[in-house]
Structures are given as structure tokens and as C-alpha cells.
Design a protein around this motif. Structure first.
Motif, PDB file in Angstrom:
ATOM      1  N   GLY A   1     -11.051  -6.730  50.314  1.00 18.19           N
ATOM      2  CA  GLY A   1     -11.888  -5.424  50.263  1.00 18.19           C
ATOM      3  C   GLY A   1     -13.372  -5.562  51.079  1.00 18.19           C
ATOM      4  N   VAL A   2     -14.022  -6.850  50.620  1.00 20.66           N
ATOM      5  CA  VAL A   2     -15.385  -7.114  51.088  1.00 20.66           C
ATOM      6  C   VAL A   2     -15.111  -7.348  52.652  1.00 20.66           C
ATOM      7  CG1 VAL A   2     -17.079  -8.704  51.048  1.00 20.66           C
ATOM      8  CG2 VAL A   2     -16.255  -8.072  48.970  1.00 20.66           C
ATOM      9  N   ALA A   3     -13.969  -7.863  53.128  1.00 21.35           N
ATOM     10  CA  ALA A   3     -13.832  -8.216  54.437  1.00 21.35           C
ATOM     11  C   ALA A   3     -13.804  -6.908  55.244  1.00 21.35           C
ATOM     12  CB  ALA A   3     -12.671  -9.088  54.637  1.00 21.35           C
TER      13      ALA A   3
ATOM     14  N   ARG B   1     -24.979  -0.827  58.396  1.00 15.84           N
ATOM     15  CA  ARG B   1     -26.427  -1.457  58.742  1.00 15.84           C
ATOM     16  C   ARG B   1     -27.242  -0.880  57.431  1.00 15.84           C
ATOM     17  NH1 ARG B   1     -29.290   0.794  64.024  1.00 15.84           N
ATOM     18  NH2 ARG B   1     -30.623  -1.002  63.317  1.00 15.84           N
ATOM     19  N   ARG B   2     -26.658  -0.104  56.523  1.00 15.24           N
ATOM     20  CA  ARG B   2     -27.480   0.267  55.241  1.00 15.24           C
ATOM     21  C   ARG B   2     -26.394   0.893  54.240  1.00 15.24           C
ATOM     22  NH1 ARG B   2     -33.339   2.167  54.212  1.00 15.24           N
ATOM     23  NH2 ARG B   2     -33.490   1.248  56.497  1.00 15.24           N
ATOM     24  N   VAL B   3     -26.583   0.327  53.001  1.00 17.28           N
ATOM     25  CA  VAL B   3     -25.826   0.910  51.932  1.00 17.28           C
ATOM     26  C   VAL B   3     -26.998   1.648  50.837  1.00 17.28           C
ATOM     27  CG1 VAL B   3     -24.608   0.551  49.757  1.00 17.28           C
ATOM     28  CG2 VAL B   3     -23.869  -0.687  51.908  1.00 17.28           C
ATOM     29  N   VAL B   4     -26.703   2.958  50.631  1.00 18.05           N
ATOM     30  CA  VAL B   4     -27.539   3.821  49.776  1.00 18.05           C
ATOM     31  C   VAL B   4     -26.886   3.867  48.393  1.00 18.05           C
ATOM     32  CG1 VAL B   4     -28.823   5.831  49.424  1.00 18.05           C
ATOM     33  CG2 VAL B   4     -28.422   4.764  51.510  1.00 18.05           C
ATOM     34  N   ASP B   5     -27.525   3.232  47.399  1.00 16.02           N
ATOM     35  CA  ASP B   5     -26.787   3.153  45.951  1.00 16.02           C
ATOM     36  C   ASP B   5     -27.681   4.144  45.081  1.00 16.02           C
ATOM     37  OD1 ASP B   5     -25.847   2.649  43.510  1.00 16.02           O
ATOM     38  OD2 ASP B   5     -25.946   0.398  43.824  1.00 16.02           O
ATOM     39  N   LEU B   6     -26.913   5.085  44.833  1.00 13.15           N
ATOM     40  CA  LEU B   6     -27.548   6.169  44.068  1.00 13.15           C
ATOM     41  C   LEU B   6     -27.303   6.021  42.549  1.00 13.15           C
ATOM     42  CD1 LEU B   6     -26.040   9.157  45.964  1.00 13.15           C
ATOM     43  CD2 LEU B   6     -28.407   8.092  46.403  1.00 13.15           C
ATOM     44  N   ARG B   7     -26.930   4.765  42.033  1.00 11.92           N
ATOM     45  CA  ARG B   7     -26.665   4.688  40.529  1.00 11.92           C
ATOM     46  C   ARG B   7     -27.963   4.124  39.846  1.00 11.92           C
ATOM     47  NH1 ARG B   7     -22.555  -0.094  40.368  1.00 11.92           N
ATOM     48  NH2 ARG B   7     -23.884  -0.720  41.830  1.00 11.92           N
ATOM     49  N   ASP B   8     -27.884   4.394  38.670  1.00  8.44           N
ATOM     50  CA  ASP B   8     -29.245   3.851  37.932  1.00  8.44           C
ATOM     51  C   ASP B   8     -29.229   2.282  37.625  1.00  8.44           C
ATOM     52  OD1 ASP B   8     -27.917   3.632  35.676  1.00  8.44           O
ATOM     53  OD2 ASP B   8     -28.431   5.574  34.831  1.00  8.44           O
ATOM     54  N   ALA B   9     -30.331   1.655  37.075  1.00 10.78           N
ATOM     55  CA  ALA B   9     -30.375   0.162  36.664  1.00 10.78           C
ATOM     56  C   ALA B   9     -29.279   0.002  35.953  1.00 10.78           C
ATOM     57  CB  ALA B   9     -31.833  -0.053  36.234  1.00 10.78           C
ATOM     58  N   ALA B  10     -29.192   0.626  34.916  1.00  7.46           N
ATOM     59  CA  ALA B  10     -28.187   0.009  33.871  1.00  7.46           C
ATOM     60  C   ALA B  10     -26.529   0.027  34.625  1.00  7.46           C
ATOM     61  CB  ALA B  10     -28.010   1.084  32.580  1.00  7.46           C
ATOM     62  N   GLU B  11     -26.352   0.940  35.374  1.00 12.42           N
ATOM     63  CA  GLU B  11     -25.110   1.117  36.098  1.00 12.42           C
ATOM     64  C   GLU B  11     -24.997  -0.214  37.276  1.00 12.42           C
ATOM     65  OE1 GLU B  11     -23.528   5.306  37.127  1.00 12.42           O
ATOM     66  OE2 GLU B  11     -25.918   5.264  37.529  1.00 12.42           O
TER      67      GLU B  11
ATOM     68  N   ARG C   1     -20.177  -5.532  45.251  1.00 11.18           N
ATOM     69  CA  ARG C   1     -19.783  -6.873  46.016  1.00 11.18           C
ATOM     70  C   ARG C   1     -19.781  -6.281  47.691  1.00 11.18           C
ATOM     71  NH1 ARG C   1     -14.788  -9.889  45.628  1.00 11.18           N
ATOM     72  NH2 ARG C   1     -16.116 -11.255  46.546  1.00 11.18           N
ATOM     73  N   LEU C   2     -20.872  -6.865  48.236  1.00  8.31           N
ATOM     74  CA  LEU C   2     -21.061  -6.362  49.704  1.00  8.31           C
ATOM     75  C   LEU C   2     -21.109  -7.548  50.623  1.00  8.31           C
ATOM     76  CD1 LEU C   2     -23.991  -3.933  49.092  1.00  8.31           C
ATOM     77  CD2 LEU C   2     -21.775  -3.266  49.828  1.00  8.31           C
ATOM     78  N   PRO C   3     -20.808  -7.351  51.889  1.00  9.35           N
ATOM     79  CA  PRO C   3     -21.109  -8.435  52.928  1.00  9.35           C
ATOM     80  C   PRO C   3     -22.603  -8.999  52.782  1.00  9.35           C
ATOM     81  CG  PRO C   3     -19.766  -6.720  53.768  1.00  9.35           C
ATOM     82  CD  PRO C   3     -20.276  -6.197  52.466  1.00  9.35           C
ATOM     83  N   ALA C   4     -22.831 -10.078  52.780  1.00 13.04           N
ATOM     84  CA  ALA C   4     -24.297 -10.596  52.397  1.00 13.04           C
ATOM     85  C   ALA C   4     -25.096  -9.840  53.401  1.00 13.04           C
ATOM     86  CB  ALA C   4     -24.194 -12.106  52.515  1.00 13.04           C
ATOM     87  N   ALA C   5     -24.902  -9.758  54.666  1.00 14.67           N
ATOM     88  CA  ALA C   5     -26.101  -9.045  55.496  1.00 14.67           C
ATOM     89  C   ALA C   5     -26.278  -7.755  55.229  1.00 14.67           C
ATOM     90  CB  ALA C   5     -25.637  -9.472  56.902  1.00 14.67           C
ATOM     91  N   VAL C   6     -25.694  -7.046  54.610  1.00 16.00           N
ATOM     92  CA  VAL C   6     -25.945  -5.451  54.559  1.00 16.00           C
ATOM     93  C   VAL C   6     -26.982  -5.385  53.561  1.00 16.00           C
ATOM     94  CG1 VAL C   6     -24.950  -3.454  53.964  1.00 16.00           C
ATOM     95  CG2 VAL C   6     -23.684  -5.216  55.056  1.00 16.00           C
ATOM     96  N   PRO C   7     -28.096  -4.707  54.001  1.00  8.78           N
ATOM     97  CA  PRO C   7     -29.217  -4.249  53.203  1.00  8.78           C
ATOM     98  C   PRO C   7     -29.010  -3.082  52.287  1.00  8.78           C
ATOM     99  CG  PRO C   7     -29.637  -3.515  55.297  1.00  8.78           C
ATOM    100  CD  PRO C   7     -28.555  -4.228  55.498  1.00  8.78           C
ATOM    101  N   VAL C   8     -29.333  -3.315  51.136  1.00  4.36           N
ATOM    102  CA  VAL C   8     -29.052  -1.999  50.090  1.00  4.36           C
ATOM    103  C   VAL C   8     -30.331  -1.332  49.729  1.00  4.36           C
ATOM    104  CG1 VAL C   8     -28.276  -1.697  47.693  1.00  4.36           C
ATOM    105  CG2 VAL C   8     -27.439  -3.250  49.251  1.00  4.36           C
ATOM    106  N   GLU C   9     -30.089  -0.086  49.847  1.00  2.00           N
ATOM    107  CA  GLU C   9     -31.711   0.871  49.242  1.00  2.00           C
ATOM    108  C   GLU C   9     -31.061   1.375  48.018  1.00  2.00           C
ATOM    109  OE1 GLU C   9     -34.620   3.996  51.076  1.00  2.00           O
ATOM    110  OE2 GLU C   9     -33.395   2.993  52.333  1.00  2.00           O
ATOM    111  N   ARG C  10     -31.886   1.229  46.866  1.00  4.19           N
ATOM    112  CA  ARG C  10     -31.555   1.661  45.783  1.00  4.19           C
ATOM    113  C   ARG C  10     -32.336   3.083  45.498  1.00  4.19           C
ATOM    114  NH1 ARG C  10     -31.260  -1.416  41.316  1.00  4.19           N
ATOM    115  NH2 ARG C  10     -31.217   0.543  40.242  1.00  4.19           N
ATOM    116  N   VAL C  11     -31.631   4.159  45.243  1.00  6.79           N
ATOM    117  CA  VAL C  11     -32.277   5.490  44.988  1.00  6.79           C
ATOM    118  C   VAL C  11     -31.436   6.123  44.190  1.00  6.79           C
ATOM    119  CG1 VAL C  11     -32.700   7.478  46.290  1.00  6.79           C
ATOM    120  CG2 VAL C  11     -32.275   5.740  47.670  1.00  6.79           C
ATOM    121  N   PRO C  12     -32.173   5.699  42.721  1.00  3.69           N
ATOM    122  CA  PRO C  12     -31.408   6.413  41.519  1.00  3.69           C
ATOM    123  C   PRO C  12     -31.397   7.798  41.338  1.00  3.69           C
ATOM    124  CG  PRO C  12     -32.903   4.534  41.002  1.00  3.69           C
ATOM    125  CD  PRO C  12     -33.037   4.762  42.455  1.00  3.69           C
TER     126      PRO C  12
END
Length: 228
Positions: free
Chosen positions: A34-36, A44-54, A61-72
Motif C-alpha cells: 500500500g505504501v508502494a 507532493r503533499r498530504v493534508v491530514d485533518l485529524r486531531d493530535a490524539a488521532e 504510513r507514508l512514503p518518506a519524501a511526502v510532506p504532511v500538513e496537519r490541519v486539525p
């Protein structure tokens, strides 16, 4: 879970671009293949809408090079919605009214980088509202926006969904909205949400402008999402 490309939707005289905006549920349980597969999307970006506890409980689990933007996207915890026994319409009202800054941040992330994946835990409510607002503001036909939202209920794994409902039912035996909160994506709920945004702001575009997205960003949103 619940991963899809929102390309191919009618947008006036155009169509949404494929391999540009993806939406999904949690990325915490991907196997190596799945990661592959995710890597092959060239995100080029993943937007994660979950809160800190989640996020802490279920890190992606993401490919290492993908930046994640946290937006709870919730004010308060996810479990509070089950404790209060609110319905989807009230949840969505709170998202657009009380978390408007976060909605704008998430849409801005879509404007900045593509291909981009927006996700939460199930990919139904926070993701559903954010993507619906973005698509509407980009000029996608209302029936296409609503149909994309409504697809989720048929895409959720049946056994997992039943296990989640049973677990939550044991904690909230009197809940009247539990099943819909866990697994419902009724078209009429999204129709009414977008209609309310139109009534209060004029359009989804005007909603985003009212809460901090610039005119140039709204124009760019339409350009990157829709081929005309």
C-alpha cells in the motif's frame, strides 16, 4: 480506505483534472504494498485533518519524501460528537462555522501543491466537507459534488464499520445518530450544507474569500482542479 481520485467530474464546460486531488480515510494501516502504491501517485503533499490524539494513536504510513500538513478540523475531540449525539448536519455546520480557518488552510494546501491527498480517519465528514467546498468553489457542478460525497457510504469496509458501530454502541447505548455519524453520507445532507453556504455567503467561493482565501488563490484553485 475510501481512497479515490476526484478527477472526471463535470464543471460547467470543463472537467476536474485526474491525478491532481485525492481523498481518503486513514493511512495508518497500509501494508508495504500500500505504501508502494501510494508512492506511485507522486504526491507532493498530504493534508491530514485529524486531531493530535488521532495522529498519535494511529500515525500514517507514508512514503518518506511526502510532506504532511496537519490541519486539525474539529474544535474538540471526535468522541465528543458521539457523546453529544449530534447529527451530521450539526457536525457539518460546526465545521464550516467554527473551523472555517482550518477549512481555508486545507483548501490553500490544495492550491499550493498537486498532486495532493486530503484525508481524515474515515474520509467521510471532515474530508467530505473540505473537498466539497473546494470542488464547489472551483466551479464543479453541484450534483457532481454531492455524488462524490455520497459515494463514501458504499466504499467503507462492512466488517470494520460494523465493529466500530458495535464498540461505540456499547459506550453510547442511547445514541440516535451513531450509525449515521460512523457510516452515513446522505446526499441530501450535503445538498443542504452547500445550500446553506450559498444562502449565507453567496457561494462556496465567497465563503472561502470571507474566511481568508485571496481572490488569486480562488482563481488558482479553479485552474489547478478544472481543465476547461
Amino acid at each position: 480506505m475510501n481512497l479515490r481520485d476526484v478527477g472526471g467530474l463535470r464543471a460547467g464546460g470543463g472537467i476536474t483534472r485526474e491525478r491532481t486531488l485525492y481523498r481518503s480515510g486513514t493511512l495508518a494501516h497500509l501494508a508495504d504494498d500500500g505504501v508502494a502504491a501510494l508512492s506511485r501517485l507522486s504526491l507532493r503533499r498530504v493534508v491530514d485533518l485529524r486531531d493530535a490524539a488521532e495522529v498519535d494513536a494511529n500515525p500514517s504510513r507514508l512514503p518518506a519524501a511526502v510532506p504532511v500538513e496537519r490541519v486539525p478540523l474539529f474544535l474538540g475531540s471526535v468522541t465528543s460528537f458521539f457523546a453529544e449525539d449530534i447529527g451530521l448536519e450539526e457536525m457539518y455546520r460546526r465545521i464550516v462555522d467554527d473551523s472555517s480557518d482550518a477549512v481555508v488552510r486545507a483548501v490553500r494546501a490544495v492550491v499550493v501543491d498537486q498532486p495532493v491527498l486530503v484525508h481524515c480517519t474515515v474520509g467521510k465528514d471532515r474530508t467530505g466537507v473540505t473537498v466539497a467546498v473546494a470542488l464547489s468553489a472551483a466551479g464543479v457542478d453541484r450534483d457532481e459534488v454531492v455524488a462524490d460525497y455520497a459515494r463514501t457510504a458504499a466504499l467503507l469496509p462492512v466488517e470494520r464499520t460494523r465493529a466500530v458501530i458495535d464498540w461505540l454502541r456499547a459506550q453510547h447505548p442511547g445514541s440516535t445518530n451513531l450509525e449515521q455519524l460512523v457510516a452515513g453520507s446522505p446526499a441530501d445532507v450535503m445538498e443542504r450544507l452547500l445550500g446553506r453556504i450559498d444562502a449565507e455567503y453567496g457561494s462556496a467561493r465567497d465563503y472561502l474569500l470571507a474566511h481568508g482565501l485571496s481572490d488569486d488563490e480562488v482563481v488558482e484553485l479553479g485552474r489547478v482542479l478544472v481543465a476547461r
